[in-house]
Enzyme design. Structure first.
Site, PDB file in Angstrom:
ATOM      1  N   ASP A   1       0.819  -1.218   0.000  1.00  0.00           N
ATOM      2  CA  ASP A   1       0.000   0.000   0.000  1.00  0.00           C
ATOM      3  C   ASP A   1       0.853   1.268   0.000  1.00  0.00           C
ATOM      4  O   ASP A   1       0.385   2.344   0.366  1.00  0.00           O
ATOM      5  CB  ASP A   1      -0.964  -0.001   1.191  1.00  0.00           C
ATOM      6  CG  ASP A   1      -0.231  -0.108   2.518  1.00  0.00           C
ATOM      7  OD1 ASP A   1       1.002  -0.342   2.498  1.00  0.00           O
ATOM      8  OD2 ASP A   1      -0.874   0.054   3.562  1.00  0.00           O
TER       9      ASP A   1
ATOM     10  N   HIS B   1      24.756   1.561 -17.832  1.00  0.00           N
ATOM     11  CA  HIS B   1      23.674   1.963 -16.928  1.00  0.00           C
ATOM     12  C   HIS B   1      23.773   1.247 -15.583  1.00  0.00           C
ATOM     13  O   HIS B   1      22.780   0.774 -15.031  1.00  0.00           O
ATOM     14  CB  HIS B   1      22.306   1.735 -17.592  1.00  0.00           C
ATOM     15  CG  HIS B   1      21.950   2.814 -18.577  1.00  0.00           C
ATOM     16  ND1 HIS B   1      20.878   2.745 -19.424  1.00  0.00           N
ATOM     17  CD2 HIS B   1      22.532   4.011 -18.834  1.00  0.00           C
ATOM     18  CE1 HIS B   1      20.819   3.841 -20.175  1.00  0.00           C
ATOM     19  NE2 HIS B   1      21.812   4.623 -19.829  1.00  0.00           N
TER      20      HIS B   1
ATOM     21  N   ASP C   1      27.205   9.499 -13.310  1.00  0.00           N
ATOM     22  CA  ASP C   1      26.196  10.062 -14.229  1.00  0.00           C
ATOM     23  C   ASP C   1      24.973  10.339 -13.378  1.00  0.00           C
ATOM     24  O   ASP C   1      24.237   9.416 -13.017  1.00  0.00           O
ATOM     25  CB  ASP C   1      25.908   9.044 -15.342  1.00  0.00           C
ATOM     26  CG  ASP C   1      24.949   9.584 -16.393  1.00  0.00           C
ATOM     27  OD1 ASP C   1      24.272  10.605 -16.135  1.00  0.00           O
ATOM     28  OD2 ASP C   1      24.860   8.961 -17.473  1.00  0.00           O
TER      29      ASP C   1
ATOM     30  N   ASP D   1      21.198  16.152 -16.764  1.00  0.00           N
ATOM     31  CA  ASP D   1      21.818  14.852 -17.043  1.00  0.00           C
ATOM     32  C   ASP D   1      23.307  15.107 -17.234  1.00  0.00           C
ATOM     33  O   ASP D   1      23.727  15.543 -18.305  1.00  0.00           O
ATOM     34  CB  ASP D   1      21.165  14.269 -18.318  1.00  0.00           C
ATOM     35  CG  ASP D   1      21.666  12.875 -18.642  1.00  0.00           C
ATOM     36  OD1 ASP D   1      22.457  12.317 -17.857  1.00  0.00           O
ATOM     37  OD2 ASP D   1      21.262  12.355 -19.701  1.00  0.00           O
TER      38      ASP D   1
ATOM     39  N   HIS E   1      27.409   4.013 -27.710  1.00  0.00           N
ATOM     40  CA  HIS E   1      26.152   4.763 -27.656  1.00  0.00           C
ATOM     41  C   HIS E   1      26.259   6.038 -28.484  1.00  0.00           C
ATOM     42  O   HIS E   1      27.321   6.354 -29.018  1.00  0.00           O
ATOM     43  CB  HIS E   1      25.748   5.060 -26.205  1.00  0.00           C
ATOM     44  CG  HIS E   1      26.779   5.817 -25.399  1.00  0.00           C
ATOM     45  ND1 HIS E   1      26.968   7.172 -25.512  1.00  0.00           N
ATOM     46  CD2 HIS E   1      27.673   5.389 -24.469  1.00  0.00           C
ATOM     47  CE1 HIS E   1      27.913   7.557 -24.667  1.00  0.00           C
ATOM     48  NE2 HIS E   1      28.376   6.496 -24.033  1.00  0.00           N
TER      49      HIS E   1
ATOM     50  N   HIS F   1      21.069  13.211 -26.571  1.00  0.00           N
ATOM     51  CA  HIS F   1      19.619  13.098 -26.753  1.00  0.00           C
ATOM     52  C   HIS F   1      19.004  14.425 -26.366  1.00  0.00           C
ATOM     53  O   HIS F   1      19.634  15.235 -25.682  1.00  0.00           O
ATOM     54  CB  HIS F   1      19.073  11.954 -25.880  1.00  0.00           C
ATOM     55  CG  HIS F   1      19.581  11.985 -24.459  1.00  0.00           C
ATOM     56  ND1 HIS F   1      19.028  12.799 -23.504  1.00  0.00           N
ATOM     57  CD2 HIS F   1      20.616  11.342 -23.836  1.00  0.00           C
ATOM     58  CE1 HIS F   1      19.692  12.636 -22.351  1.00  0.00           C
ATOM     59  NE2 HIS F   1      20.671  11.767 -22.529  1.00  0.00           N
TER      60      HIS F   1
ATOM     61  N   HIS G   1      15.336  11.784 -21.321  1.00  0.00           N
ATOM     62  CA  HIS G   1      15.409  11.516 -22.764  1.00  0.00           C
ATOM     63  C   HIS G   1      14.150  12.163 -23.322  1.00  0.00           C
ATOM     64  O   HIS G   1      13.100  11.546 -23.421  1.00  0.00           O
ATOM     65  CB  HIS G   1      15.445  10.017 -23.051  1.00  0.00           C
ATOM     66  CG  HIS G   1      16.684   9.357 -22.511  1.00  0.00           C
ATOM     67  ND1 HIS G   1      16.800   8.011 -22.319  1.00  0.00           N
ATOM     68  CD2 HIS G   1      17.873   9.872 -22.124  1.00  0.00           C
ATOM     69  CE1 HIS G   1      18.003   7.725 -21.833  1.00  0.00           C
ATOM     70  NE2 HIS G   1      18.669   8.842 -21.697  1.00  0.00           N
TER      71      HIS G   1
ATOM     72  N   GLU H   1      27.570  13.772 -24.763  1.00  0.00           N
ATOM     73  CA  GLU H   1      28.108  12.795 -23.819  1.00  0.00           C
ATOM     74  C   GLU H   1      28.906  11.662 -24.457  1.00  0.00           C
ATOM     75  O   GLU H   1      28.538  10.494 -24.345  1.00  0.00           O
ATOM     76  CB  GLU H   1      26.970  12.200 -22.992  1.00  0.00           C
ATOM     77  CG  GLU H   1      25.762  11.715 -23.802  1.00  0.00           C
ATOM     78  CD  GLU H   1      24.702  11.058 -22.919  1.00  0.00           C
ATOM     79  OE1 GLU H   1      25.078  10.184 -22.115  1.00  0.00           O
ATOM     80  OE2 GLU H   1      23.526  11.425 -23.034  1.00  0.00           O
TER      81      GLU H   1
ATOM     82  N   TYR I   1      34.973   3.074 -23.222  1.00  0.00           N
ATOM     83  CA  TYR I   1      34.785   2.072 -22.165  1.00  0.00           C
ATOM     84  C   TYR I   1      35.650   0.857 -22.454  1.00  0.00           C
ATOM     85  O   TYR I   1      35.571   0.280 -23.536  1.00  0.00           O
ATOM     86  CB  TYR I   1      33.314   1.664 -22.088  1.00  0.00           C
ATOM     87  CG  TYR I   1      32.398   2.880 -22.022  1.00  0.00           C
ATOM     88  CD1 TYR I   1      32.109   3.492 -20.814  1.00  0.00           C
ATOM     89  CD2 TYR I   1      31.872   3.437 -23.200  1.00  0.00           C
ATOM     90  CE1 TYR I   1      31.310   4.619 -20.757  1.00  0.00           C
ATOM     91  CE2 TYR I   1      31.069   4.563 -23.158  1.00  0.00           C
ATOM     92  CZ  TYR I   1      30.783   5.161 -21.937  1.00  0.00           C
ATOM     93  OH  TYR I   1      30.002   6.281 -21.895  1.00  0.00           O
TER      94      TYR I   1
ATOM     95  N   ARG J   1      33.163   8.842 -19.344  1.00  0.00           N
ATOM     96  CA  ARG J   1      32.146   9.589 -20.087  1.00  0.00           C
ATOM     97  C   ARG J   1      32.124  10.996 -19.513  1.00  0.00           C
ATOM     98  O   ARG J   1      32.301  11.179 -18.306  1.00  0.00           O
ATOM     99  CB  ARG J   1      30.766   8.927 -19.947  1.00  0.00           C
ATOM    100  CG  ARG J   1      29.652   9.701 -20.645  1.00  0.00           C
ATOM    101  CD  ARG J   1      28.357   8.884 -20.868  1.00  0.00           C
ATOM    102  NE  ARG J   1      27.655   8.520 -19.666  1.00  0.00           N
ATOM    103  CZ  ARG J   1      27.613   7.291 -19.168  1.00  0.00           C
ATOM    104  NH1 ARG J   1      28.228   6.288 -19.776  1.00  0.00           N
ATOM    105  NH2 ARG J   1      26.945   7.017 -18.048  1.00  0.00           N
TER     106      ARG J   1
ATOM    107  N   GLU K   1      29.612  14.330 -19.769  1.00  0.00           N
ATOM    108  CA  GLU K   1      28.290  14.699 -20.291  1.00  0.00           C
ATOM    109  C   GLU K   1      27.869  16.065 -19.767  1.00  0.00           C
ATOM    110  O   GLU K   1      27.871  16.307 -18.558  1.00  0.00           O
ATOM    111  CB  GLU K   1      27.250  13.651 -19.860  1.00  0.00           C
ATOM    112  CG  GLU K   1      25.820  14.005 -20.251  1.00  0.00           C
ATOM    113  CD  GLU K   1      24.820  12.893 -19.964  1.00  0.00           C
ATOM    114  OE1 GLU K   1      25.062  12.089 -19.045  1.00  0.00           O
ATOM    115  OE2 GLU K   1      23.795  12.830 -20.673  1.00  0.00           O
TER     116      GLU K   1
HETATM  117  N1  GLY Z   1      21.711   9.157 -17.792  1.00  0.00           N
HETATM  118  C1  GLY Z   1      21.215   8.588 -18.955  1.00  0.00           C
HETATM  119  C2  GLY Z   1      21.868   9.140 -20.142  1.00  0.00           C
HETATM  120  O1  GLY Z   1      22.951   9.686 -20.045  1.00  0.00           O
HETATM  121  O2  GLY Z   1      21.330   9.124 -21.210  1.00  0.00           O
HETATM  122 MN    MN Z   2      23.630  10.710 -18.312  1.00  0.00          MN
HETATM  123 MN    MN Z   3      22.331  11.478 -21.209  1.00  0.00          MN
END
Ligand code: GLY
Ligand code: MN
Ligand code: MN
Length: 436
Positions: free
Chosen positions: A36, A240, A257, A268, A347, A351, A358, A381, A385, A402, A404
């Protein structure tokens, strides 16, 4: 709350929908976490964008050109007993007085009232597929109107998703939205600084996450915009990774991140730095390539360039860097054509960013990448890796980098909204050294 901002949005949308239409948009349902217990309520971005209304159990109807009122809100009625437990509700009066609805009705009466609003409208703008039970109700309302056809009313014949028009609007951020995005990014930058200051070998990753969340919350960002990634050593290579349960060791790299959500807007931001405060030679070599790629990509964010140009710039710098390090062999151009770089950069470079991390909006128009225009916001970003793997020298293993940032397209080029988070090696090392 700036009512005029939301009124303008509704008007702009209704102008595009046309006078013979109706748009229907339900609020997000409350979500059960367990038994609940519900999650803290987070309104649906589309619904909030048009109403500023943050209660569950609500439905928006926009009826362009309707003389008795174009903006109808169905919502919960006031309920003193419930409000003792859960706090005050806007109620029907609040929906009109505080949110600008022309009319408000109890959500419990919706099945009786909505079919009448559909009468003599040609088109229904409603996005199917998010909630099957609600889809069926909408169809039921249309059928009710069809049943009255002999009395001379028309039933709507066209169903159109609201996504396309509404999401294109959301892609272009207003001044009000830009200021929220800037606030969110600034809070995130401060959280990353706090993490750099606090980080020590021997700490657990979640202890660094706690520093981030502490900084978010004390600045009024009640939630991260997505689960924070705090990945040290081998975890820096898991794109992720959100367990955040490893003990960080001297010599590890740490990839964070993490972005705050502030007043409905996401940030982000990723920063990568050494747990010890000093980059090793190999970490430094990789980091400098990713940073150069990121700067090149940010440079490509300007009106007149298309969506994929920052990515193309990043790929070029990363691939040349991989060749310089001896990790890839051959000409950079061929390696790019054969997409060999994808083994280490799998990647895209970014975005759209907005109310959703996103964010909504098309990346292509037809077959062509979309042109960047002032008011669009995106992330930049790139990363590299190197999880342990055959064919890769051990000295590179467990380095994941990374970087970003959140970037706004402006008339003259861009603004880096998250610029307060340090990213050059001297800046990071100086900040960490000053806090040991
Ligand atoms: N944190 C998710 C991305 O960088 O797209
Ligand atoms: Mn990110
Ligand atoms: Mn991102």
């Amino acid at each position: 709350m700036k009512n005029s901002e939301y009124r303008k949005r509704r008007k702009k949308l209704m102008d595009m929908l046309g006078d013979d239409s109706i748009a229907i948009l339900p609020a997000a349902p409350e979500k059960i976490r367990n038994r609940d217990v519900t999650f803290r309520y987070r309104p649906d971005s589309d619904f909030f964008y048009l109403t500023a209304f943050a209660e569950p159990e609500a439905v928006l109807a926009l009826i362009p050109g309707r003389s008795q009122g174009e903006f109808i809100l169905f919502c919960r009625e006031r309920d003193p007993e419930q409000e003792v437990w859960h706090g005050s509700r806007a109620g029907l009066e609040g929906a009109c007085n505080d949110y600008g609805a022309n009319d408000a009705y109890p959500i419990t009466d919706m099945d009786d009232i909505l079919p009448g609003l559909l009468e003599n409208r040609e088109r229904i703008y409603y996005t199917m597929g998010n909630d099957i039970a609600f889809d069926q109700r909408v169809v039921g309302w249309v059928n009710r109107v069809r049943g009255k056809i002999r009395t001379g009313v028309h039933a709507p014949e066209e169903f159109i998703s609201l996504n396309h028009i509404l999401h294109d609007m959301r892609l272009y951020k207003s001044r009000h939205e830009v200021s929220k995005l800037r606030d969110a990014a600034t809070i995130s930058a401060k959280a990353h600084v706090r993490a750099m200051k606090a980080c020590r070998p021997g700490m657990m990753e979640y202890q660094v996450e706690a520093e981030l969340l502490h900084e978010f919350m004390r600045r009024g960002a009640f939630s991260a915009a997505y689960p924070s990634i705090v990945g040290s050593g081998v975890n820096s290579c898991v794109l992720h990774y959100i367990d955040n349960t490893r003990e960080m060791k001297d010599g590890d790299i740490l990839l964070i991140d993490a972005g705050a959500e502030y007043e409905g807007y996401a940030s982000d931001v990723t920063r990568t730095f050494p747990v010890s405060g000093r980059f090793s030679d190999h970490q430094r070599a990789v980091y400098e390539i990713v940073l150069a790629a990121q700067l090149a990509a940010i440079d490509a964010v300007k009106p007149g360039n298309h969506w994929n140009q920052p990515h193309d710039s990043a790929v070029e710098v990363l691939t040349e860097g991989l060749v310089a390090l001896g990790i890839l062999k051959g000409s950079a151009q061929t390696l790019i054509e054969k997409e060999d770089y994808k083994r280490y950069f799998m990647h895209k470079t970014g975005h759209w960013l907005g109310m959703d991390v996103h964010d909504v909006g098309d990346y292509k128009l037809g077959d062509e990448w979309r042109m960047l225009e002032p008011g669009m916001a995106l992330t930049v970003e790139p990363g590299l890796y190197f999880p342990p793997q055959k064919g890769l020298a051990k000295k590179w293993w467990n380095i994941g980098v990374r970087i970003e940032d959140d970037v706004l397209v402006t008339k003259s080029g861009h603004e880096v909204l998250s610029r307060d988070a340090p990213k050059s090696i001297p800046e990071i090392e100086a900040l960490m050294a000053a806090n040991r």
